[in-house]
Design a protein around this motif. Structure first.
Motif, PDB file in Angstrom:
ATOM      1  N   ASN A 162      -1.467  -5.259   7.404  1.00 58.11           N
ATOM      2  CA  ASN A 162      -1.033  -4.837   6.485  1.00 58.11           C
ATOM      3  C   ASN A 162       0.503  -5.527   6.739  1.00 58.11           C
ATOM      4  OD1 ASN A 162      -2.449  -2.287   6.957  1.00 58.11           O
ATOM      5  ND2 ASN A 162      -2.251  -2.502   8.976  1.00 58.11           N
TER       6      ASN A 162
ATOM      7  N   THR B 186       3.341  -2.879   7.313  1.00 62.15           N
ATOM      8  CA  THR B 186       4.019  -1.486   7.200  1.00 62.15           C
ATOM      9  C   THR B 186       2.881  -0.707   7.956  1.00 62.15           C
ATOM     10  OG1 THR B 186       1.433  -1.824   5.694  1.00 62.15           O
ATOM     11  CG2 THR B 186       4.031  -1.915   4.908  1.00 62.15           C
ATOM     12  N   LEU B 187       1.890  -1.098   8.881  1.00 65.04           N
ATOM     13  CA  LEU B 187       0.959   0.101   9.359  1.00 65.04           C
ATOM     14  C   LEU B 187       2.064   0.469  10.656  1.00 65.04           C
ATOM     15  CD1 LEU B 187      -1.139   1.880   9.969  1.00 65.04           C
ATOM     16  CD2 LEU B 187      -1.562  -0.274  11.463  1.00 65.04           C
TER      17      LEU B 187
ATOM     18  N   LYS C  13       0.824  -1.373   0.194  1.00 62.76           N
ATOM     19  CA  LYS C  13       0.072   0.029  -0.166  1.00 62.76           C
ATOM     20  C   LYS C  13       0.682   1.142  -0.098  1.00 62.76           C
ATOM     21  CE  LYS C  13      -3.431  -2.105   2.577  1.00 62.76           C
ATOM     22  NZ  LYS C  13      -4.227  -2.152   3.940  1.00 62.76           N
TER      23      LYS C  13
END
Length: 189
Positions: free
Chosen positions: A109, A125-126, A61
């Motif tokens: 994530n 990724t968060l 993302k």
């Protein structure tokens, strides 16, 4: 300049071209079926890092992650190259160890990287955090399908399905620690 193209990735309206120590991109819509239109000329993004292992390229993302000879990097959507691999550098810069496959789970994530030595690195990724996961077999490759997470051992494929805690060969043991349970509440129940 910079040798052969080692990997490619698509992100938004751009196509990224990786060489061993360079990264380029082209943008635009490209030609239509009649040959009208074009891509932009290749633009250099990075001159000191590129992709050494094409199976490490994965779209997230936030951007495209990949493994260079220096570790794991990300190109974000603004085309900024950032080194993310410092916490797992001991895994990715060891001689002869490289990423054999990489995938994301669309439901969370997490980005999974299977290494040639059988380890699996996971990047959240968060929270921008790394951790490792252990499996009952040495992992050769990983992918995500609409039916769940699939990983390959030396001779078999395995699928992890949410809510299922065993597979055909191995029991997956869980340990749960709860808060204090007052017994007076159980009597009333």
């Amino acid at each position: 300049y910079g040798g052969i193209i080692t990997a490619m990735a698509s992100m938004d309206d751009k196509i990224l071209f990786f060489k061993n120590t360079l990264i380029y991109y082209v943008g635009g819509t490209g030609p239509d079926k009649l040959g009208n239109g074009s891509f932009s000329i290749p633009t250099l993004i990075s001159t000191d890092v590129g992709c050494a292992y094409p199976n490490s390229v994965v779209l997230t993302k936030q951007g495209v992650m990949f493994q260079s000879n220096k570790g794991i990097y990300m190109i974000d959507r603004q085309l900024q190259v950032t080194y993310l691999g410092l916490p797992v550098q001991e895994f990715t810069t060891t001689s002869g160890v490289y990423i054999t496959s990489a995938t994301t789970n669309p439901d969370d994530n997490l980005v999974y990287f299977a290494l040639s030595d059988g380890n699996v690195l996971v990047y959240n990724t968060l929270y921008n955090q790394w951790f490792t996961q252990e499996y009952p077999v040495t992992i050769k490759g990983i992918t995500w399908s609409k039916d769940g997470f699939i990983y390959a051992g030396a001779t078999s494929l395995y699928k992890i399905v949410k809510g299922r805690y065993s597979d055909d060969v191995y029991d997956i043991q869980s340990r749960i620690t709860s808060a204090w349970i007052p017994l007076t509440s159980l009597e009333g129940f």
